[in-house]
Scaffold this active site. Structure first.
Site, PDB file in Angstrom:
ATOM      1  N   HIS A 266      44.315  40.404  41.785  1.00 20.93           N
ATOM      2  CA  HIS A 266      45.267  41.275  41.588  1.00 20.93           C
ATOM      3  C   HIS A 266      45.147  42.534  40.555  1.00 20.93           C
ATOM      4  O   HIS A 266      45.477  43.585  40.389  1.00 20.93           O
ATOM      5  CB  HIS A 266      46.502  40.680  40.869  1.00 20.93           C
ATOM      6  CG  HIS A 266      47.753  41.531  41.308  1.00 20.93           C
ATOM      7  ND1 HIS A 266      47.726  42.722  41.631  1.00 20.93           N
ATOM      8  CD2 HIS A 266      49.019  41.074  41.737  1.00 20.93           C
ATOM      9  CE1 HIS A 266      49.170  43.105  42.095  1.00 20.93           C
ATOM     10  NE2 HIS A 266      49.782  42.095  42.104  1.00 20.93           N
ATOM     11  N   ARG A 267      43.738  42.379  39.753  1.00 18.80           N
ATOM     12  CA  ARG A 267      43.094  43.519  38.954  1.00 18.80           C
ATOM     13  C   ARG A 267      42.643  44.584  39.666  1.00 18.80           C
ATOM     14  O   ARG A 267      42.884  45.839  39.530  1.00 18.80           O
ATOM     15  CB  ARG A 267      42.131  42.781  38.129  1.00 18.80           C
ATOM     16  CG  ARG A 267      42.435  41.829  36.788  1.00 18.80           C
ATOM     17  CD  ARG A 267      41.333  41.194  36.331  1.00 18.80           C
ATOM     18  NE  ARG A 267      40.398  40.462  37.408  1.00 18.80           N
ATOM     19  CZ  ARG A 267      39.380  40.111  36.856  1.00 18.80           C
ATOM     20  NH1 ARG A 267      38.841  39.983  35.561  1.00 18.80           N
ATOM     21  NH2 ARG A 267      38.319  39.306  37.766  1.00 18.80           N
TER      22      ARG A 267
END
Length: 420
Positions: free
Chosen positions: A393-394
């Site tokens: 998700h980064r």
């Protein structure tokens, strides 16, 4: 002018590697760019090439030895050079201690009422007051509060290596049963336990590397998951049609090709996370998970979007074969932004995989299964396949991952577009 050849850092952040094979014998000449030695990392074999022509004056470690990065492994000279006194040369190059300070060999006296094994004396410093130890060994010894002067070196010419520090730490913690590690030792044998406790199988170097990377991934990469069920009727039919000729492809080859096309359609997924930026890539380089006897490896197929599906199949077969043989090169294991892993051949219908760092995603592919489906208001037999995308998700937001998975589903359900 003689110079020392040291163990290179053949893989990023590696602290040690195995000197698998010497390709040039002692006192033999070699040409520029000729392979001098082959080094084995956790996952691949790497050739160590000569920067310039020369001659091997002395080999310092034997084939099969595990050597720390930066440790001396050979002494090289210019073409035609001969070392008249190799022992003196090794001292001058700061590889070994002067002869006057060579450590005595470990000895034992016969057991008796008041006798005990005689421990070897601590290594004496050389004329400059230096103990020969690798940088990693010194660091580990300092962290364990063990003076390097109190550690016996088992490396080339008495050099203190990581294994010597490990042995000293083990002896410090369990003085009654010190652990002895021999030079060049590889994976130890299985350790039998009591019948109720089973058998301990020591970790291989590859298994340790896999464990470290997966722990790193789950700790540092916030995973989220998106799933899709694909109508695979046309995909299966296309594969059968292609395989009617001389070429043989697998469903996984078509999936790899579709993943590359999805990366082209949604370039926001063709990225990785770095400490300072999100790095994007101009080509779709796809890693393919390959199961081997030693553990899982993930060789990378470069620029898949530019290849035909038959070229992808040939490339995957070659990488898989050499992955199982342990002959992949280090550069073939590096790069890419996504991995494809498939357990469908084992009947697994659905699973979620852990991202392979530094990739941004991994696609888990399940088995094709026959199930009733609704088509134009009627229930008909159909072939279904579930794919699960694990995403970091980064660098990737949920909407981008959803768009990518929708593009992949569309490609797999209309596979002729994969061949375009």
């Amino acid at each position: 002018m003689p110079r020392v050849l040291r163990m290179p850092e053949v893989a990023a952040n590696a602290t040690e590697a195995v000197l698998a094979e010497w390709m040039v014998a002692e006192n033999a000449d070699f040409a520029a760019m000729e392979t001098i030695a082959t080094v084995e990392t956790e996952k691949a074999l790497v050739d160590v090439e000569a920067e310039a022509a020369g001659v091997v004056l002395k080999l310092l470690v034997s084939a099969g030895s595990q050597v720390e990065v930066g440790s001396p492994i050979a002494v090289l000279g210019v073409p035609g050079e001969v070392a008249a006194d190799i022992d003196t040369l090794l001292v001058e190059l700061d590889v070994v201690e002067p002869p006057a300070h060579v450590m005595p060999v470990r000895t034992e006296v016969p057991a008796g009422p008041s006798s005990a094994p005689v421990a070897p004396p601590a290594p004496a410093p050389n004329a400059h007051g230096r103990i020969f130890a690798s940088p990693l060994a010194r660091k580990l010894a300092k962290e364990a509060a063990i003076p390097v002067e109190a550690i016996t070196g088992t490396g080339p010419c008495g050099r203190i290596l990581r294994r010597d520090v490990d042995a000293a730490i083990a002896a410090k913690n369990t003085p009654a049963s010190p652990r002895v590690v021999e030079d060049g030792a590889r994976t130890p044998a299985s350790k039998p336990l009591a019948p109720a406790q089973g058998v301990e199988i020591p970790h291989t170097r590859l298994r340790r590397a896999i464990a470290a990377r997966l722990v790193e991934s789950k700790q540092n990469a916030p995973h989220f998951y998106v799933r899709a069920t694909v109508r695979a009727d046309r995909l299966v039919a296309l594969r059968a049609q292609i395989n009617e000729g001389m070429t043989r492809i697998s469903l996984n080859d078509l999936v790899v090709k579709a993943v590359a096309a999805a990366h082209v359609a949604v370039p926001e997924m063709n990225v990785i996370w770095t400490p300072d930026a999100v790095r994007t890539y101009p080509t779709a380089d796809i890693a393919v998970a390959v199961a081997t006897d030693r553990g899982l490896v993930t060789p990378v197929v470069r620029d898949v979007a530019s290849l035909t599906v038959t070229a992808v199949a040939a490339r995957v077969r070659d990488l898989a074969l050499r992955g199982r043989d342990g002959t992949l090169r280090q550069d073939e294991l590096e790069g890419g932004t996504i991995t494809v892993t498939n357990l469908g051949m084992y009947g697994v219908e659905e699973f979620a995989a852990i991202i392979n760092p530094p990739h941004a995603a991994i696609l888990a592919v399940g088995a094709v299964r026959e199930e009733p489906v609704v088509e134009d208001g009627a229930v008909v037999p159909g072939k279904l396949m579930t794919v699960t995308l694990s995403v970091d998700h980064r660098p990737v937001d949920g909407v981008a991952a959803a768009r990518w998975l929708a593009a992949l589903k569309e490609l797999l359900e209309h596979p002729v577009r994969i061949l375009a």
